[in-house]
Scaffold this active site. Structure first.
Site, PDB file in Angstrom:
ATOM      1  N   GLU A  91       0.720  -1.099  -0.042  1.00  0.00           N
ATOM      2  CA  GLU A  91      -0.143   0.288  -0.084  1.00  0.00           C
ATOM      3  C   GLU A  91       0.904   1.345  -0.010  1.00  0.00           C
ATOM      4  OE1 GLU A  91      -3.651   2.004   2.483  1.00  0.00           O
ATOM      5  OE2 GLU A  91      -2.987  -0.094   3.006  1.00  0.00           O
TER       6      GLU A  91
ATOM      7  N   LYS B 243      -8.703  -0.902   1.024  1.00  0.00           N
ATOM      8  CA  LYS B 243      -9.791  -1.338   1.818  1.00  0.00           C
ATOM      9  C   LYS B 243     -10.455  -2.321   1.059  1.00  0.00           C
ATOM     10  CE  LYS B 243      -9.457  -0.190   6.101  1.00  0.00           C
ATOM     11  NZ  LYS B 243      -8.639  -1.284   6.766  1.00  0.00           N
TER      12      LYS B 243
END
Length: 411
Positions: free
Chosen positions: A217, A233
């Protein structure tokens, strides 16, 4: 600034092992590495960096670069997740650490290696020697213990109750694997990046211990006045169809709520009207799982320092919750152990290429005594089920702890 072509030196893991051996022979500080998708390269390796504890306010304090594909060097380090946990224990390793490197070895997207130096220096003789005569491969083994199922489930249920009461909309509840390292943390990292190919991997080490981040990420990329963040997410095991992720109301809601939080965070320092969402709900593969990934972009004035950007956006939105302040307060009550580097950030600030920082998930923290800590977690929404959230933690941890047993030259 000087750039010299070195050619094909092998994989990032090969080069990291080679320069680590050279640094050890010459009694220099160990190397640091960024592997995956950093600054348009496949890998950046600083042959030797003295990574020391610093004040949290001093991290990545470099004017933002904005030109060229070269990196040259810069400040490389980490900043831990800032909040304590319910046990009140102090940090296991320094809350922030880093160091300056004048030069890097950069592997481009075609696999070619380059030596780059901010000062214009040529490659050090010991680095050349190390690259031409790599040492035998080291070994490592990590004896992992199971995380606390009951405490994690209690945290998830508490989060669901807080959501039901209207205190929060989402919270990232985490747990930890702990273990004991026998051997080399650098070898663990080199082996893990080869097996799992994470997009935002990073390695740092010092007298205090080491950090091996296998993150997928991007927290922040800043090039000049342009800033982007790509929160993750939404998670599904890799053996499932990625279409199932987009069809999941829970995962989609989880992502969109965090996108709104990132928009708010960046909006604190961005020029009015410049915050956009150029990418929403794309499905990307990561080690062992599919993820939903979105991208938020903004323009900031050149005179806004990195410290102000971190003040606005740190800790990363995807590992906290909404509203961010209340979620952080509650997480400190629900989680029994301090997160440490996990859910913080690792990266580099270059005066030439800009700043890139990961979200330090899938990240193992090693202290000076060989204790290993791996945090895992997931976003809890009103549609979450406690047992499913536990399984998500296990899916995320599996590629990191898989086969962390003794490896040798024969492996």
């Amino acid at each position: 600034m000087r750039t010299d072509r070195l050619g094909d030196l092998g994989t990032a893991a090969d080069v990291l092992r080679a320069v680590a051996g050279g640094a050890e022979r010459h009694r220099l500080a160990p190397p640091a590495a960024l592997v995956g998708e950093w600054f348009g390269a496949s890998a950046l390796i600083a042959p030797t960096v003295s990574v020391r504890a610093v004040d949290s306010a001093e991290v990545f304090a470099v004017p933002p670069g904005n030109s060229g594909e070269a990196v040259g060097g810069g400040w490389i380090g980490y900043l831990s997740y800032p909040d304590a946990a319910s046990d009140g224990s102090p940090p296991r390793i320094p809350e922030a650490a880093g160091g300056w490197t004048d030069s890097v070895l950069r592997q481009d997207q075609d696999g070619c290696w380059w030596h780059e130096s901010l000062s214009g220096a040529t490659i050090a003789g010991w680095v050349s020697d190390a690259l031409s005569s790599p040492p035998p491969r080291s070994t490592y083994e990590i004896d992992w213990e199971e995380p606390d199922f009951a405490r994690h489930q209690g945290g998830v249920l508490a989060a669901l109750a807080a959501i039901g009461a209207g205190e929060i909309y989402q919270a990232c509840v985490c747990t930890q694997f702990t273990g004991t390292l026998h051997g080399s943390s650098l070898e663990f990292f080199a082996d893990a990046v080869t097996r799992t190919t994470p997009a935002r991997a990073a390695y740092l080490a010092g007298d205090w211990g080491s950090v091996a981040s296998l993150s997928p990420e991007l927290f922040v990329r800043r090039v000049g006045d342009e800033v982007t963040s790509s929160p993750i997410k939404g998670t599904l095991p890799l053996q499932c169809s990625p279409d199932e992720l987009l069809a999941s109301a829970k995962d989609v809601a989880e992502n969109i709520m965090i996108v709104d939080l990132v928009r708010n965070d960046l909006g604190r320092v961005a020029d009015t009207g410049t915050v956009t969402v150029p990418e929403l709900l794309t499905v990307q593969a990561a080690p062992g799982v599919w993820h939903l990934v979105s991208t938020v972009a903004a323009t900031v004035r050149p005179d806004i320092p990195n410290a102000a950007l971190l003040d606005a956006a740190f800790p990363p939105a995807s590992v906290t919750g909404t509203p961010k302040g209340r979620a952080r307060q509650l997480l400190s009550q629900w989680e029994p152990r301090r997160r440490g580097v996990y859910c913080g950030t690792v990266g580099m600030a270059s005066p030439v290429a800009g700043t890139e920082l990961n979200v330090a998930i899938r990240t193992v923290e090693f202290d000076a005594h060989g204790t290993a800590v791996l945090g895992v977690g997931g976003g809890i929404t009103a549609d979450s089920h406690a047992e499913a959230e536990w399984q998500e933690c296990l899916h995320k941890a599996a590629p990191v702890i898989h086969d962390s047993r003794e490896r040798s030259t024969a492996s």
